[in-house]
Design a protein around this motif. Structure first.
Motif, PDB file in Angstrom:
ATOM      1  N   ILE A  16       4.878 106.616  -6.592  1.00 46.40           N
ATOM      2  CA  ILE A  16       5.957 106.996  -6.782  1.00 46.40           C
ATOM      3  C   ILE A  16       7.481 106.182  -7.385  1.00 46.40           C
ATOM      4  O   ILE A  16       8.424 107.191  -8.325  1.00 46.40           O
ATOM      5  CB  ILE A  16       6.644 106.661  -5.324  1.00 46.40           C
ATOM      6  CG1 ILE A  16       5.863 107.954  -4.728  1.00 46.40           C
ATOM      7  CG2 ILE A  16       7.980 107.439  -4.945  1.00 46.40           C
ATOM      8  CD1 ILE A  16       6.612 109.240  -4.865  1.00 46.40           C
ATOM      9  N   LEU A  19       7.156 106.792 -11.602  1.00 44.56           N
ATOM     10  CA  LEU A  19       7.637 108.624 -11.627  1.00 44.56           C
ATOM     11  C   LEU A  19       9.063 107.891 -11.467  1.00 44.56           C
ATOM     12  O   LEU A  19      10.045 108.937 -12.602  1.00 44.56           O
ATOM     13  CB  LEU A  19       6.949 109.410 -11.377  1.00 44.56           C
ATOM     14  CG  LEU A  19       5.380 109.823 -10.740  1.00 44.56           C
ATOM     15  CD1 LEU A  19       4.971 110.784  -9.098  1.00 44.56           C
ATOM     16  CD2 LEU A  19       5.017 110.563 -12.253  1.00 44.56           C
ATOM     17  N   GLY A  20       9.650 107.576 -10.842  1.00 45.15           N
ATOM     18  CA  GLY A  20      10.847 107.210 -10.629  1.00 45.15           C
ATOM     19  C   GLY A  20      12.307 106.937 -11.913  1.00 45.15           C
ATOM     20  O   GLY A  20      12.752 107.123 -12.187  1.00 45.15           O
ATOM     21  N   VAL A  23      11.766 109.143 -14.848  1.00 44.18           N
ATOM     22  CA  VAL A  23      13.185 110.377 -14.803  1.00 44.18           C
ATOM     23  C   VAL A  23      14.345 110.398 -14.746  1.00 44.18           C
ATOM     24  O   VAL A  23      15.133 111.265 -15.439  1.00 44.18           O
ATOM     25  CB  VAL A  23      13.123 110.872 -13.195  1.00 44.18           C
ATOM     26  CG1 VAL A  23      14.445 112.251 -13.009  1.00 44.18           C
ATOM     27  CG2 VAL A  23      11.341 111.682 -12.566  1.00 44.18           C
ATOM     28  N   GLY A  39       9.604 102.142  -5.243  1.00 41.94           N
ATOM     29  CA  GLY A  39       8.558 103.322  -4.721  1.00 41.94           C
ATOM     30  C   GLY A  39       7.930 103.528  -2.626  1.00 41.94           C
ATOM     31  O   GLY A  39       8.065 104.591  -2.664  1.00 41.94           O
ATOM     32  N   TRP A  66       7.125 115.789  -2.589  1.00 41.49           N
ATOM     33  CA  TRP A  66       7.369 114.514  -3.718  1.00 41.49           C
ATOM     34  C   TRP A  66       8.490 114.158  -3.963  1.00 41.49           C
ATOM     35  O   TRP A  66       8.974 113.572  -4.851  1.00 41.49           O
ATOM     36  CB  TRP A  66       6.104 114.978  -4.594  1.00 41.49           C
ATOM     37  CG  TRP A  66       4.994 114.453  -3.862  1.00 41.49           C
ATOM     38  CD1 TRP A  66       4.253 115.142  -3.000  1.00 41.49           C
ATOM     39  CD2 TRP A  66       3.915 113.333  -4.611  1.00 41.49           C
ATOM     40  NE1 TRP A  66       2.640 114.676  -3.061  1.00 41.49           N
ATOM     41  CE2 TRP A  66       2.431 112.947  -3.715  1.00 41.49           C
ATOM     42  CE3 TRP A  66       4.572 112.590  -5.838  1.00 41.49           C
ATOM     43  CZ2 TRP A  66       1.226 112.298  -4.068  1.00 41.49           C
ATOM     44  CZ3 TRP A  66       3.469 111.788  -5.708  1.00 41.49           C
ATOM     45  CH2 TRP A  66       2.281 111.474  -5.397  1.00 41.49           C
ATOM     46  N   GLN A  69      10.405 112.211  -2.276  1.00 39.70           N
ATOM     47  CA  GLN A  69      10.791 111.073  -3.079  1.00 39.70           C
ATOM     48  C   GLN A  69      10.510 110.362  -4.796  1.00 39.70           C
ATOM     49  O   GLN A  69      10.875 109.458  -4.987  1.00 39.70           O
ATOM     50  CB  GLN A  69       9.024 110.796  -2.660  1.00 39.70           C
ATOM     51  CG  GLN A  69       8.423 110.637  -1.195  1.00 39.70           C
ATOM     52  CD  GLN A  69       7.008 110.451  -0.612  1.00 39.70           C
ATOM     53  OE1 GLN A  69       7.083 111.418  -1.833  1.00 39.70           O
ATOM     54  NE2 GLN A  69       6.763 110.683   0.786  1.00 39.70           N
ATOM     55  N   ILE A  70      10.651 111.276  -5.589  1.00 37.11           N
ATOM     56  CA  ILE A  70      11.045 111.228  -6.506  1.00 37.11           C
ATOM     57  C   ILE A  70      12.307 111.148  -6.651  1.00 37.11           C
ATOM     58  O   ILE A  70      12.757 110.177  -7.943  1.00 37.11           O
ATOM     59  CB  ILE A  70       9.876 112.292  -7.749  1.00 37.11           C
ATOM     60  CG1 ILE A  70       8.329 111.140  -7.336  1.00 37.11           C
ATOM     61  CG2 ILE A  70      10.684 111.157  -9.554  1.00 37.11           C
ATOM     62  CD1 ILE A  70       7.906 112.425  -8.560  1.00 37.11           C
ATOM     63  N   ALA A  74      14.385 107.539  -8.705  1.00 38.00           N
ATOM     64  CA  ALA A  74      14.819 107.492  -9.659  1.00 38.00           C
ATOM     65  C   ALA A  74      16.005 107.274  -9.273  1.00 38.00           C
ATOM     66  O   ALA A  74      16.891 106.218  -9.656  1.00 38.00           O
ATOM     67  CB  ALA A  74      15.684 109.150 -10.022  1.00 38.00           C
TER      68      ALA A  74
END
Length: 87
Positions: A16, A19-20, A23, A39, A66, A69-70, A74
């Motif tokens: 997470i 991925l954040g 972004v 995360g 998801w 969470q992402i 971010a």
């Protein structure tokens, strides 16, 4: 909490957090450990928010959870990056 729960929280936190970071545009000035912490916090808060809206338990992948969470990761990465750049 069992050891498997802690390990899975760290693994999900890494995913997470990364991925954040992806972004958020540009270079972030926070370290890998802070990314993991962001995360993990985003994963826990995102799960609670998704449960509050009733979208946490669905058949198949929980895409909405998801995305929440992402998005939280971010925001957390952006806030920490801005706080670090002001120093």
């Amino acid at each position: 909490m069992e050891i498997s729960g802690i390990v899975s929280a760290v693994v999900i936190g890494i995913v997470i957090g990364v991925l954040g970071r992806l972004v958020v545009p540009g270079r972030q000035r926070i370290g890998f450990l802070l990314t993991i912490v962001v995360g993990i916090v985003a994963a826990l808060l995102g799960s609670a928010i998704a449960a509050g809206f009733g979208v946490a338990e669905t058949k198949g992948p929980d895409w909405i959870e998801w995305f929440i969470q992402i998005g939280l990761a971010a925001v957390g990465v952006s806030v920490l990056d801005r706080a670090r750049s002001r120093r």
